[in-house]
Design an enzyme around this catalytic site. Sequence first.
Site, short mmCIF file in Angstrom:
data_model
loop_
_atom_site.label_atom_id
_atom_site.label_comp_id
_atom_site.label_asym_id
_atom_site.label_seq_id
_atom_site.Cartn_x
_atom_site.Cartn_y
_atom_site.Cartn_z
N CYS A 1 -44.07 8.48 8.61
CA CYS A 1 -42.67 8.24 8.21
C CYS A 1 -41.96 9.46 7.62
CB CYS A 1 -42.64 7.09 7.21
SG CYS A 1 -43.14 5.54 7.95
N1 NAD Z 1 -47.42 3.16 9.71
C1 NAD Z 1 -46.52 3.02 8.78
O1 NAD Z 1 -46.81 3.20 7.60
C2 NAD Z 1 -45.09 2.61 9.10
C3 NAD Z 1 -44.28 2.19 8.05
C4 NAD Z 1 -42.98 1.80 8.33
C5 NAD Z 1 -42.51 1.85 9.63
N2 NAD Z 1 -43.31 2.27 10.64
C6 NAD Z 1 -42.73 2.28 11.99
O2 NAD Z 1 -43.27 1.19 12.74
C7 NAD Z 1 -43.41 1.55 14.11
C8 NAD Z 1 -44.85 1.33 14.54
O3 NAD Z 1 -45.68 2.21 13.81
P1 NAD Z 1 -47.23 1.99 13.63
O4 NAD Z 1 -47.63 2.85 12.47
O5 NAD Z 1 -47.56 0.55 13.60
O6 NAD Z 1 -47.77 2.63 15.00
P2 NAD Z 1 -49.27 2.56 15.56
O7 NAD Z 1 -49.42 3.76 16.40
O8 NAD Z 1 -50.23 2.28 14.44
O9 NAD Z 1 -49.28 1.27 16.48
C9 NAD Z 1 -48.46 1.10 17.57
C10 NAD Z 1 -49.17 0.25 18.61
O10 NAD Z 1 -48.23 0.01 19.66
C11 NAD Z 1 -48.93 0.10 20.90
N3 NAD Z 1 -47.94 0.37 21.94
C12 NAD Z 1 -47.38 1.53 22.32
N4 NAD Z 1 -46.48 1.34 23.28
C13 NAD Z 1 -46.46 0.01 23.53
C14 NAD Z 1 -45.73 -0.82 24.42
N5 NAD Z 1 -44.81 -0.31 25.22
N6 NAD Z 1 -45.99 -2.15 24.42
C15 NAD Z 1 -46.92 -2.66 23.59
N7 NAD Z 1 -47.63 -1.94 22.72
C16 NAD Z 1 -47.41 -0.61 22.69
C17 NAD Z 1 -49.95 1.19 20.70
O11 NAD Z 1 -51.01 1.08 21.62
C18 NAD Z 1 -50.37 0.95 19.24
O12 NAD Z 1 -51.50 0.09 19.15
C19 NAD Z 1 -42.96 3.01 14.21
O13 NAD Z 1 -41.62 3.04 14.59
C20 NAD Z 1 -43.09 3.50 12.79
O14 NAD Z 1 -42.17 4.54 12.51
C21 NAD Z 1 -44.61 2.65 10.41
#
Ligand code: NAD
Length: 423
Positions: free
Chosen positions: A264
């Site tokens: 982030c």
């Molecule tokens: N990790 C954090 O602390 C956090 C906090 C707030 C917001 N976010 C936001 O949340 C969103 C997700 O982040 P995350 O940390 O969960 O990511 P992550 O990489 O942990 O998980 C994302 C998952 O989505 C899957 N994926 C990718 N493309 C896909 C598709 N087209 N269809 C289905 N699945 C798909 C991947 O295989 C993966 O398992 C991002 O935009 C991030 O900025 C993350």
Amino acid sequence: MNNQVFGTVAIIGQGYVGLPLAKAASAVGFEVLGFDVSDQTVEALRNGVSHIDDMSDDDISKMLDQGYHPTADPNDLKRASVFVICVPTPLADTGGPDLRAVESATHTVARSLTPPATIILESTTYPGTTENLVQPIIESYGWEHGRGFLLAFSPERVDPGRVDYTIVNTPKVVGGVTEDATKSAASFYGHFVEEVVPVKGTKEAETAKLLENTYRHVNIALVNEMAMFCHDLGIDIWEVIRAASTKPFGFQKFTPGPGVGGHCIPIDPNYLSYEVKKQLGYPFHFVELAQEVNAGMPKYITERISEILNKDRKALNGSKILLLGVTYKADIKDQRESPAIPVARYLADSGAEIEFHDPHVETWNANGTLYNRRNDLQQAVQDADVVVLLQDHESYDVAELVASAQRFFDTRGAVGGEAAYRL
Ligand SMILES: NC(=O)c1ccc[n+]([C@@H]2O[C@H](COP(=O)([O-])OP(=O)(O)OC[C@H]3O[C@@H](n4cnc5c(N)ncnc54)[C@H](O)[C@@H]3O)[C@@H](O)[C@H]2O)c1
């Protein structure tokens, strides 16, 4: 909150954000379809194996018992009445978010949509994405907002490793394309989140998330810059922060460090500055300055290590440097955007011999080089010319490590006194 079964929810993306959401929703009685494009992730989840810090294998097994179905088959999603998109939005070469995963997830949702459905985007992105990208994709399949589906944005506030604030007791901001969309999304979260905060629209919800992360980015940059000049002035920045933090109002404590990491803070504020520049033609100065200061910290850390060696007429070239803690924050295994990577790159470029220890990482890939953890921590500390504490994991007895080290550089303010060099 109530415990009635709401129906079937499809969560697209089973990562750090999607998986805890799946847990919270299945715990209150939703049937949860956990969709992911990674067959490996789906297979592991089906076998009750977690791949993220905040969820144990037991959590996954319990979810499976409660009606959680991990799947990589989009045909399974047809019975969902709520879709939540939690896919990654990494930084693209252009400086804005790479929205390919959001686009592809939206197509998946649109193809599976059985009206009436509520669709919620949780992925962090620039203001306008929900209405200018997601909505047109869904409408291109012949659906009309307000008839076949309702669309909203709700930013995720997950803080990996955190136990006091979870999805349940962290207020959830929700902004829909219309009031009905806000109400429908708010009603979904209301089943398992204690406080839902409806806002005017999707853009306000999208921008609220970016304000939160920009606020952290800017304040961390502020203390990082102060740490650098306080060192030159012979002022103890940690004592300065301790003193300022006693003010009960108008001040929030931030601490300096070797740089910012995670998915982030180093990334999201760029989405805002990218969009401001693209739409309005002028820069978002605070973000650009914070980016410059925080991105400069790994190089500064390397310069300080060099300065420490120099006091004893030693060079960085050929010296053994032990890095302690290579994850992006303490007590988790997530290494995304960790500042340890650029620190290692600058050290390697200067000819230093790098070793590492981290209780959460066995093999560390830093800039294409694989390092094996030194398992005998005490011996590794004694062997190193400089020990650098990059991440203050709870399991480290820092005072004891300082006592065994030839030279110890504490970038986290973990120890007081004169025994260690401090940022
Ligand atoms: N990790 C954090 O602390 C956090 C906090 C707030 C917001 N976010 C936001 O949340 C969103 C997700 O982040 P995350 O940390 O969960 O990511 P992550 O990489 O942990 O998980 C994302 C998952 O989505 C899957 N994926 C990718 N493309 C896909 C598709 N087209 N269809 C289905 N699945 C798909 C991947 O295989 C993966 O398992 C991002 O935009 C991030 O900025 C993350």
